[in-house]
Scaffold this active site. Structure first.
Site, PDB file in Angstrom:
ATOM      1  N   GLU A   1      -9.695   6.151   3.064  1.00 11.96           N
ATOM      2  CA  GLU A   1     -10.480   5.114   3.713  1.00 11.96           C
ATOM      3  C   GLU A   1      -9.561   3.914   3.934  1.00 11.96           C
ATOM      4  OE1 GLU A   1      -9.557   3.170   0.350  1.00 11.96           O
ATOM      5  OE2 GLU A   1     -10.328   5.223   0.316  1.00 11.96           O
TER       6      GLU A   1
ATOM      7  N   LYS B   1       0.806  -1.220   0.000  1.00 17.31           N
ATOM      8  CA  LYS B   1       0.000   0.000   0.000  1.00 17.31           C
ATOM      9  C   LYS B   1       0.844   1.278   0.000  1.00 17.31           C
ATOM     10  CE  LYS B   1      -4.175  -1.808   0.195  1.00 17.31           C
ATOM     11  NZ  LYS B   1      -5.161  -1.614  -0.888  1.00 17.31           N
TER      12      LYS B   1
ATOM     13  N   SER C   1       1.719  -9.863  -0.559  1.00 12.83           N
ATOM     14  CA  SER C   1       1.390  -8.440  -0.537  1.00 12.83           C
ATOM     15  C   SER C   1       1.593  -7.760   0.809  1.00 12.83           C
ATOM     16  CB  SER C   1      -0.056  -8.228  -0.991  1.00 12.83           C
ATOM     17  OG  SER C   1      -0.950  -8.953  -0.152  1.00 12.83           O
TER      18      SER C   1
END
Length: 413
Positions: free
Chosen positions: A122, A100, A389
């Site tokens: 969010e 991210k 991830s």
């Protein structure tokens, strides 16, 4: 696949100028937000052509995020299955613990370029929220993160991390109190403060240009993977595997390989308690096209077309939609989309932890769980690359509860 579709892949250039991947994508937003989206699209296109912006982005990926991340041979996991070689793309080694941060840094740099001082986001699993809070702290910007109260309970560690980084975490009590509802609140905020605020969306969802922009910031994953395979004299991989919720880690991983038809691309969704349970997040497996959060894609819907609540043990996959590019790849049969249950993902956490000394995030564990089905189909000289991830620190409470249940069950036996 049709002849026209094959020709399209010879030069993959999606989305089109209106933000569509085939019939998916677009801009379905209140009129008040259209100027903001046009401003964002224009600013991004200029920045994307500016070598100075690209250089700055790459600098922070290297010096702040810690890229390139490793491509690691999972020797003991490979020996466990006794089939193809398994390689792990180690996004868990990024600063903040997941992929991210790649997108967060890119969008916050763009916000600075646009002179936007107030950042909103969010988050579901909290990793995107932590990444945005981290980037805002690094560049001295105000940060507000919307998070469903259910997810806040599941992800207390990430909530505390965001607060420590200076972000204001605003709980959302509406609906299922998860990611969909947090996104609704973030959009309401954006509409109210559109002039001063930059909305950092964390996945390849939302109105154009977000699916394109987030994908491009995350493409570093696939680009590095391709280069690292070449450096190791492994050539082109046979199979890529990644988890899919909204789908940013998967599309960033897949994108540089889309035109290479010999590469199988497998996205693994969360089937939750099972595909027929009514408590699932397997959007492409069970959904149908509709509009949610400004974009047209596949959605989980009831008979009246209302968006259904999604369920997954993983807060990051607990979303009833999917990125429009994934919807297009699914329809074109260029990528395969499958699903695994909560229980299968939790077992995969144990397997990787004990075989490789790596504790994966529950999101990544869904991709790992599919190896149980995939690996018997492979042979020894093939190369399987799995995008790991994120790391599992944030999920230890859920993982520990699972291990405790297993232990109590074993004691009863």
């Amino acid at each position: 696949m049709t002849k026209d579709s094959r020709r399209e892949y010879q030069k993959y250039n999606m989305p089109d100028e209106k933000g569509y991947f085939g019939t998916y994508g677009g801009k379905f937003v209140p009129e008040l937000l259209m100027p903001a989206l046009s401003e964002l699209e224009s600013a991004y296109r200029v920045a994307n052509r500016d070598p100075r912006f690209t250089s700055e982005f790459n600098y922070y990926l290297n010096e702040f995020v810690g890229r390139p991340t490793r491509l690691t041979f999972a020797e003991r996991l490979t020996n466990h299955y006794r089939r193809a070689q398994i390689w792990l793309k180690r996004e868990d080694l990024c600063h903040t613990g997941a992929h991210k941060i790649n997108n967060a840094v890119g969008q916050v740099l763009l916000a600075q370029r646009m002179n936007k001082k107030r950042i909103i986001a969010e988050t579901g699993a909290g990793q995107h929220g932590v990444a945005v809070a981290t980037a805002c702290a690094r560049f001295g910007l105000e940060c507000i993160v919307y998070m469903g109260s259910e997810d806040m309970e599941r992800q207390k560690l990430n909530v505390e991390r965001m607060k420590l980084l200076g972000a204001k975490v605003r709980p959302v009590e509406s609906g299922s109190r998860t990611l969909k509802d947090a996104t609704n609140e973030a959009i309401r905020d954006w509409v109210t403060h559109v002039e001063s605020t930059f909305y950092v969306i964390g996945s390849v969802v939302g109105p154009h240009p977000y699916p394109m922009m987030v994908r491009n910031f995350q493409t570093v994953i696939g680009q590095e993977t391709k280069r690292q395979l070449e450096e190791k004299n492994l050539g082109t991989p046979d199979i890529l595997v990644a988890s899919v919720g909204g789908g940013s880690n998967a599309i960033g991983f897949f994108y540089p390989f889309i035109e290479e038809r010999q590469v199988r691309m497998i996205g693994v969704e969360a089937s939750g308690l099972g595909l027929q349970s009514g408590k699932t997040a397997a959007t492409l497996t069970l959904g149908r096209p509709g509009v949610l959060h400004g974009t047209r894609s596949y959605l989980l819907q009831d008979g009246e077309g209302q968006v259904k609540l999604a369920h997954s043990v993983s807060a990051g996959l607990d979303y009833p939609g999917v990125g429009p590019e994934h919807a297009w790849l699914y329809d074109q049969k260029r990528a395969e989309y499958v699903s695994v249950t909560d229980e299968e993902a939790l077992k995969a956490v144990e397997l990787l932890s004990r075989k490789e000394g790596i504790i994966p995030a529950l999101e990544s564990a869904h991709a790992l769980a599919w190896l149980e089905t995939l690996m018997p189909q492979t042979v020894e000289n093939q190369i399987v690359v799995l995008n790991l991830s994120g790391r599992g620190d944030k999920d230890m409470r859920t993982i520990a509860e699972h291990l405790d249940r297993e232990s109590r069950g074993a004691d009863r036996i």
